[in-house]
Write a protein that holds these residues in place. Structure first.
Motif, short mmCIF file in Angstrom:
data_model
loop_
_atom_site.label_atom_id
_atom_site.label_comp_id
_atom_site.label_asym_id
_atom_site.label_seq_id
_atom_site.Cartn_x
_atom_site.Cartn_y
_atom_site.Cartn_z
N PHE A 57 80.64 -16.63 58.78
CA PHE A 57 81.40 -16.10 57.65
C PHE A 57 81.64 -17.16 56.59
O PHE A 57 81.56 -16.88 55.39
N ARG A 58 81.93 -18.39 57.03
CA ARG A 58 82.22 -19.47 56.07
C ARG A 58 81.03 -19.76 55.16
O ARG A 58 81.19 -20.27 54.07
N TRP A 114 93.93 -22.25 63.78
CA TRP A 114 92.59 -21.87 64.23
C TRP A 114 92.26 -22.49 65.59
O TRP A 114 91.55 -21.89 66.39
N GLU A 156 83.22 -16.57 62.65
CA GLU A 156 83.77 -17.42 61.58
C GLU A 156 82.79 -18.50 61.18
O GLU A 156 82.70 -18.86 60.00
N SER A 157 82.02 -19.01 62.16
CA SER A 157 81.07 -20.09 61.84
C SER A 157 79.96 -19.61 60.92
O SER A 157 79.31 -20.41 60.25
N ALA A 165 84.94 -14.04 67.86
CA ALA A 165 85.51 -14.30 66.54
C ALA A 165 85.24 -15.72 66.06
O ALA A 165 85.04 -15.95 64.86
#
Length: 164
Positions: free
Chosen positions: A92-93, A41, A89-90, A85
């Protein structure tokens, strides 16, 4: 949803050129190389940072002018999917539903004078509607990133984002 509409006063083609430069296209080949080489990542973060000098990347651009022109329409219109992206992701988690609003969907169309009108659903309220405070905070940060992007393009956002 809170829709933002901004009459830019900038000729349509000039605005599109500036937006395309400020939010460069994504580079899927670079991300594919990260995956193929066994990257992690942190490698994705570095690739995205390099590709997004202003924090946002253009994932897709749909020019509706051509096919709608066949129906007799003269309004120019380009829809954008713009995001990041790493930012996605920050959220989505904390809540995968954040992907309903990421990447951001933006529309630029021409007014009767040929100037660009920028419109989108404001990120802050959209992401805030999901509930988690962490997602809402990122949504507010995306409001600021959109304001910055428009300023880079040369547009005064005026009262559109007053709550910032």
């Amino acid at each position: 949803m809170t829709r933002i509409d901004i009459d830019t006063g900038v000729p349509f083609a000039q605005f599109i050129d500036a937006l395309d430069e400020a939010a460069p296209p994504s580079d899927p080949a670079t991300l594919a190389r990260v995956v193929e080489s066994g990257g992690d990542w942190d490698d994705v973060r570095a690739a995205v940072a390099e590709n997004a000098p202003n924090g946002l990347i253009r994932y897709h651009r749909i020019d509706a002018s051509g096919f709608l022109g066949l129906a007799g329409h003269h309004t120019r219109a380009i829809e954008y999917l713009i995001g990041n992206a790493v930012i996605a992701e920050s959220m989505f988690r904390h809540d995968p539903r954040a992907m309903l609003y990421a990447p951001l969907r933006m529309l630029v169309y021409s007014d009767s004078d040929g100037n660009a009108v920028f419109t989108m659903d404001q990120p802050g309220p959209a992401f805030g509607s999901l509930g988690p405070a962490e997602v809402a905070a990122v949504g507010k940060d995306l409001d600021r990133k959109v304001v910055n992007l428009l300023r880079i393009v040369g547009v005064d956002v005026g009262p559109a984002f007053d709550q910032l």
